[in-house]
Scaffold this active site. Structure first.
Site, PDB file in Angstrom:
ATOM      1  N   HIS A  58       0.813  -1.226   0.000  1.00  0.00           N
ATOM      2  CA  HIS A  58       0.000   0.000   0.000  1.00  0.00           C
ATOM      3  C   HIS A  58       0.842   1.270   0.000  1.00  0.00           C
ATOM      4  CE1 HIS A  58      -3.799  -2.254   1.644  1.00  0.00           C
ATOM      5  NE2 HIS A  58      -3.207  -2.877   0.639  1.00  0.00           N
ATOM      6  N   TYR A  71      -9.851  -9.153   4.531  1.00  0.00           N
ATOM      7  CA  TYR A  71      -9.413 -10.320   3.756  1.00  0.00           C
ATOM      8  C   TYR A  71      -9.793 -11.626   4.432  1.00  0.00           C
ATOM      9  CZ  TYR A  71      -6.670  -7.455   0.542  1.00  0.00           C
ATOM     10  OH  TYR A  71      -6.261  -6.545  -0.406  1.00  0.00           O
TER      11      TYR A  71
END
Ligand SMILES: [Ca+2]
Length: 386
Positions: A158, A272
């Site tokens: 990220h 996730y």
């Protein structure tokens, strides 16, 4: 919407006559779209995880490779040696040399802007820098750092990193929250923020948090997860961004100064591991996405098409899809998305750009990454495409 199948191949000879390229290395594919049949030709290949693409005034391309190289790809598809002057990058996971953009006054000042993951004490963070392309186009001189995301943290994920110039000449740098979640809400850090600076790295006095002692003055908006698609919509002059959601919940946002885009307080996706992110998916005190995707497309690269080659696409947003393996075309009505089409490309798409010729160029995120060129198919009168 279901993906349209790739329906066939053209011979290399047809491609050469259509594209004017000297070095098309393999037959173009034909893809059926709502605007008719298009060709998808490989302009160059053998690039290692290409990430960012910027067209030079003569039509050659500056292309970054994530492991830390920048090259020039000529209009003939020839790939240069790596350029000198690129700083050492943190080339792990999603980190590395990332975006590239030209200064709006590049023809006179030759300034090139880059983003990359910078290693350092504590881990790594996103950095924006600029240097001057030398006259023989073999390197960047006088490279200086304009923005350094703080703090550096561990982990390879990220980094955000798109670079966009506003019509007023300000430079937007998108970041990610480095997969650390909550810091996206903390305006005393640069994690999960959109950054707005002057091209020399100084802070514009009209940034929303310049008067707050508890905030970083470079912040434009916050509550972002990982923004790898960004562009100015020429219809409004506003910044639009495409943002990676977690499991589902990719977002299209029009970031307003000082506003909170919600991550990780709310999301249209899930963690996730399947844990839900607290409902509701949005809150009145937070800015909501104008559009979102579940399942995820993993957006990277955003372009507002303005060319003549695809008149049906003019004014549309084109978004690369890593998981989507497509270019997602959004038809807009002002700030609203009214229609979506997926143009299947069978490869992870990292960036989407419009060439000076009006064609659409895309980078594939692969060990053997390609530059693709999308153009309308002009089949011979006796063509086989029917
Ligand atoms: Ca959001």
């Amino acid at each position: 919407m279901r993906a349209t199948p790739i329906v066939g191949n053209l011979s290399a000879i047809v491609i050469l006559s259509m594209s004017g390229l000297a070095l098309a290395q393999q037959p173009a594919k034909l893809v059926r779209t709502q605007a008719g049949m298009i060709t998808v030709a490989t302009v160059a290949q053998g690039l290692e995880h290409p990430w960012g693409l910027a067209f030079l005034p003569d039509g050659a391309m500056l292309v970054t490779e994530r492991p830390g190289r920048m090259r020039i790809v000529g209009r003939d598809g020839r790939i240069s040696e790596p350029l000198g002057g690129i700083p050492r990058v943190f080339a792990q996971g999603q980190g590395g040399l990332l975006d590239v953009a030209l200064d709006p006054d590049f023809p006179s000042n030759r300034l090139v802007y880059i983003t990359y993951a910078e290693p350092g004490a504590g881990g790594a963070s996103t950095v924006a820098a600029r240097g001057r392309l030398n006259q023989d186009r073999t390197g960047l001189d006088d490279v200086q750092i304009l923005f350094r995301q703080e703090p550096k943290v561990s982990g390879p994920n990220h980094f955000g990193s798109r670079l966009v110039f506003s019509p007023q000449g300000k430079l937007f740098v998108t970041t990610g929250e480095r997969f650390k979640f909550e810091p996206a809400q903390d305006i005393s850090t640069h994690l999960g923020k959109i950054i707005r600076i002057n091209p020399d790295g100084s802070v514009p006095p009209d940034n929303p948090f310049v008067d707050r002692k508890d905030a970083r003055p470079e912040i434009w908006s916050y509550g972002h997860r990982n923004i790898q698609g960004a562009a100015i919509n020429p219809a409004s002059g506003q910044l639009w961004v495409a943002e990676m959601g977690p499991r589902g919940g990719d977002e299209l946002n029009i970031p307003q100064p000082g506003r909170n885009y919600g991550w990780p307080l709310v999301s249209w996706g899930m963690h996730y591991d399947g844990r839900p992110i607290p409902n509701p998916s949005t809150r009145p005190d937070l800015a909501d996405a104008i559009y979102h995707w579940t399942p995820a497309i993993a957006p990277s690269g955003l372009l507002f098409y303005t060319g003549d080659v695809f008149p049906e696409w003019r004014g549309d947003a084109l978004i690369g899809g890593l998981v989507g393996k497509a270019i997602i075309r959004l038809t807009l009505d002002g700030d609203r998305v009214v229609r979506e089409e997926r143009i299947p490309l069978r490869a992870r798409i990292r960036d989407v750009r419009q060439g000076p010729d009006g064609a659409v160029y895309a980078l594939t995120d692969e060990d053997d990454g390609h530059i693709l060129r999308l153009a309308p198919a002009r089949l011979p009168a006796t063509g086989t495409g029917r």
